[in-house]
Scaffold this motif. Structure first.
Motif, PDB file in Angstrom:
ATOM      1  N   ARG A  78      53.185  33.077  78.687  1.00  0.00           N
ATOM      2  CA  ARG A  78      54.523  32.948  78.124  1.00  0.00           C
ATOM      3  C   ARG A  78      54.808  33.979  77.042  1.00  0.00           C
ATOM      4  N   CYS A  79      53.857  34.869  76.757  1.00  0.00           N
ATOM      5  CA  CYS A  79      54.137  35.800  75.661  1.00  0.00           C
ATOM      6  C   CYS A  79      53.693  37.238  75.885  1.00  0.00           C
ATOM      7  N   TYR A  80      53.059  37.547  77.022  1.00  0.00           N
ATOM      8  CA  TYR A  80      52.579  38.928  77.189  1.00  0.00           C
ATOM      9  C   TYR A  80      53.739  39.828  77.636  1.00  0.00           C
ATOM     10  N   ARG A  81      54.360  40.441  76.671  1.00  0.00           N
ATOM     11  CA  ARG A  81      55.589  41.208  76.903  1.00  0.00           C
ATOM     12  C   ARG A  81      55.519  42.276  77.990  1.00  0.00           C
ATOM     13  N   PRO A  82      54.418  43.030  78.097  1.00  0.00           N
ATOM     14  CA  PRO A  82      54.421  44.065  79.133  1.00  0.00           C
ATOM     15  C   PRO A  82      54.599  43.502  80.547  1.00  0.00           C
ATOM     16  N   ALA A  83      54.425  42.195  80.725  1.00  0.00           N
ATOM     17  CA  ALA A  83      54.599  41.608  82.058  1.00  0.00           C
ATOM     18  C   ALA A  83      56.029  41.143  82.311  1.00  0.00           C
ATOM     19  N   PHE A 119      44.399  40.921  90.171  1.00  0.00           N
ATOM     20  CA  PHE A 119      43.398  41.767  89.519  1.00  0.00           C
ATOM     21  C   PHE A 119      42.068  41.024  89.366  1.00  0.00           C
ATOM     22  N   SER A 120      42.155  39.751  89.041  1.00  0.00           N
ATOM     23  CA  SER A 120      40.954  38.959  88.852  1.00  0.00           C
ATOM     24  C   SER A 120      40.174  38.847  90.158  1.00  0.00           C
ATOM     25  N   TYR A 125      53.176  37.568  85.500  1.00  0.00           N
ATOM     26  CA  TYR A 125      51.867  37.649  84.841  1.00  0.00           C
ATOM     27  C   TYR A 125      50.800  36.914  85.655  1.00  0.00           C
ATOM     28  N   GLN A 180      50.022  38.886  88.973  1.00  0.00           N
ATOM     29  CA  GLN A 180      49.213  40.075  88.697  1.00  0.00           C
ATOM     30  C   GLN A 180      47.794  39.707  88.278  1.00  0.00           C
ATOM     31  N   SER A 181      47.692  38.775  87.342  1.00  0.00           N
ATOM     32  CA  SER A 181      46.370  38.390  86.837  1.00  0.00           C
ATOM     33  C   SER A 181      45.478  37.885  87.965  1.00  0.00           C
ATOM     34  N   LEU A 241      44.601  30.931  82.131  1.00  0.00           N
ATOM     35  CA  LEU A 241      45.367  32.175  81.961  1.00  0.00           C
ATOM     36  C   LEU A 241      46.049  32.213  80.597  1.00  0.00           C
ATOM     37  N   GLY A 242      46.190  31.055  79.986  1.00  0.00           N
ATOM     38  CA  GLY A 242      46.491  31.000  78.563  1.00  0.00           C
ATOM     39  C   GLY A 242      47.903  31.364  78.144  1.00  0.00           C
ATOM     40  N   MET A 243      48.049  31.533  76.847  1.00  0.00           N
ATOM     41  CA  MET A 243      49.355  31.733  76.232  1.00  0.00           C
ATOM     42  C   MET A 243      50.019  33.031  76.685  1.00  0.00           C
ATOM     43  N   ASN A 244      49.221  33.986  77.145  1.00  0.00           N
ATOM     44  CA  ASN A 244      49.806  35.235  77.636  1.00  0.00           C
ATOM     45  C   ASN A 244      50.811  34.991  78.760  1.00  0.00           C
TER      46      ASN A 244
END
Lengths: 381, 381
Positions: free
Chosen positions: B281-286, B156-157, B149, B152-153, B276-279
């Motif tokens: 540890r929790c953004y499943r698509p990654a 893209f950023s 995550y 990728q972030s 980049l935040g909680m995603n």
């Protein structure tokens, strides 16, 4: 025919698909690529598209950002005249821009100025947005992918918060949405009876800190944690918060931080504000396939209009009245977009989740949440 | 045999896969599910797993968060004794926890206390982490998905920022990583000669604001914009910044905001700090498929150890010395983990991108970036 094309405003995850579709309809040599949006136009920063540039764009069409360079730029009357003089000198017949509300009104002004100077300039707009604030259409490419990211992030963040509720009690997610709440409201797309954000605050309504504190306290009492979503453009007690200023445009943001402070101070609860950030408009893995396909469609249709010698239109997307989602590509006179102002989220959608979900369903490209079908109850007791 | 299992610490995107794999090896009735981690253990908050609970967990194994409830809890000696008294009364033979460093040391303490009281308690740990700070192993489930995550972030950023560089000049991304820089460093995974973050700052080293300002100014002069990445745990001039406090543990964060302020004030550039935040540890698509498979593996191996009457181990992952990535599931004595302290990112990886990328390559599950193969040059001139 000489055509110049540029990209303007904040990028989206699919803006380069529109660009790629558009340029694929022209031979190298016929197109001029404008670098860095309206600033490039004013500064005569454009390059003739060769085969290499065409291939380069087609190869990178799935990238976020804007391959030509975009940016924000306050287009004064002086600059409009300067831009036009470059277009005249280069004998450009058609000017095409991929952009949002501001871009469409800039195209309109450019055309009017050209007319006043007796120069025959055609203009065509290709819409892009993450806010969905463009008038005269149902939605524009870019929005659905951003909405998907927001819906997923909110859902996953709530599961995370629920697991940590002995440590963290209140989470405040802040979405993009300068003037309209379409994106913030998408945060509730995956809500079920037992899950979903407790409250979503949108710029169409006005709230006070006291009201939000009451909401948070109520949700917290009911289940031991609370997740709310707020649009960056929300005014609290009549004040918009902003992060900073750049080139005459305020970068919004910070309203979640303000609420975080109030939750800590007034409710004595642990709180964390989180901006969902630039990933809303650039995290490619969240792209909606429908959104991507529509970005391609509007690019092709714009090329058709250009070749058909049309002018003064923005390409649009409307829904056909069918069972299931079906879009129709339309052309909207620029003045309708320009005069239409902001496209606000209707109260009908703000207040009735199922109506808004039905609207989103066609474009957001998220399968129905499997969890809600099987069990409404949460494992954590 | 009566086995109690719980989850502790910050969740990951794959922690429920380990739980599901573990519980699938037991008959309903043999397992006790501890609710809300160590707090639940101290408060005797556990439920016997029936068929319904087992199915519920297996159905939701792909969800982020922690299905049993996790949380953070300062486990005092008093509470350890209280927890043990509940385990003894309930005749629990084996205690299993999915967690990080703190969890492994808590298991160790519980076992020692049981021994001192003459109660035969087996303990087994299943690792999870987003920081990759657990000693005695190569990596633990959760890290690779977070790293994906972040990589990728960041990529893209940067594309987004490059497109907007006439409006925004400096972006500062802040990653998780309380004490170690594994995650922040993953931000450079998709770097090529012409792309990637300009600088990555990790907690293993110490920096001053002045040094960072020099770095930013240099990068900005070279290409007109600058993207840097910093770990939340970095000390600037010997000070860690924190967002807030909760239950004796500081929530880190804010170092990027501090840098944003300095960039605006000292360099007079537009800057935007973004967590980049909680995603992470929790953004499943990654989720990395390798990471997910390994989360399942460690869960199954833990069940084997429990059934084999083993005790005092954490399951681990090591690399086999082969061509291509191959992991071996190991068992590490808890005291090795406990005494090992933080697993820092070696300078070898901090300073040599290709070495760290080779290490990540096996687990991060991102295809080689297509862009770097074809063209090093950027469209925007």
């Amino acid at each position: 025919m000489r055509v110049a094309v540029g990209q303007a405003g904040g990028p989206t995850s699919v803006i380069n698909q529109s660009l790629s579709a558009f340029i694929s309809e022209f031979s190298p040599g016929d197109l001029y690529l404008i670098v860095n949006g309206y600033e490039g136009l004013a500064d005569d920063h454009m390059i003739q598209m060769g085969e290499e540039e065409q291939k380069h764009i087609q190869m990178r069409k799935q990238e976020p950002g804007a391959l030509l360079g975009s940016g924000r730029f306050s287009f004064t009357h002086e600059q409009i005249k300067r831009a036009l003089s470059h277009l005249i000198r280069r004998k450009i017949d058609v000017l095409v821009f991929i952009g949002g509300n501001g871009t469409m009104s800039a195209l309109h002004s450019l055309q009017q100025q050209a007319e006043a100077q007796g120069y025959p300039l055609n203009v065509i707009g290709i819409p892009k947005t993450v806010d969905n604030d463009i008038a005269g259409i149902d939605h524009a490419p870019g929005f659905a992918s951003a909405a998907k990211y927001v819906a997923q992030s909110t859902h996953f963040s709530e599961l995370d918060l629920k697991a940590m509720r002995n440590f963290e009690q209140v989470r405040i997610l802040e979405t993009m949405g300068r003037n309209v709440g379409w994106l913030a409201s998408a945060a509730g797309y995956l809500s079920t009876e037992s899950q979903g954000p407790d409250y979503i605050y949108v710029p169409e309504h006005e709230y006070s800190i006291d009201l939000i504190m009451k909401d948070v306290a109520r949700a917290y009492r009911a289940k031991g944690y609370c997740l709310i979503v707020i649009s960056e453009g929300v005014s609290l007690n009549n004040n918009q918060t902003s992060l900073s200023n750049s080139r005459g445009r305020t970068i919004l943001g910070g309203v979640s931080k303000q609420i975080e402070g109030a939750v800590k101070e007034k409710l004595q609860l642990t709180a964390r504000a989180e901006l969902l950030g630039m990933n809303q408009r650039c995290y490619r893995p969240a792209v909606s396939k429908v959104d991507e396909a529509e970005a391609v469609l509007v690019g092709h249709r714009a090329a058709e209009l250009v070749k058909g010698n049309e002018s003064g239109f923005m390409i649009g997307l409307q829904r056909r009245d069918t069972i299931g989602y079906k879009a129709e590509v339309t052309q909207v006179p620029l003045h309708i977009v320009y005069d239409g102002g902001e496209r606000f989220l209707p109260d009908y959608y703000i207040n009735e989740r199922q109506h808004y979900n039905k609207w989103l369903q066609g474009i957001i490209d998220i399968p129905e949440p499997a969890v809600s079908k099987h069990s409404g109850r949460s494992m954590i007791l």
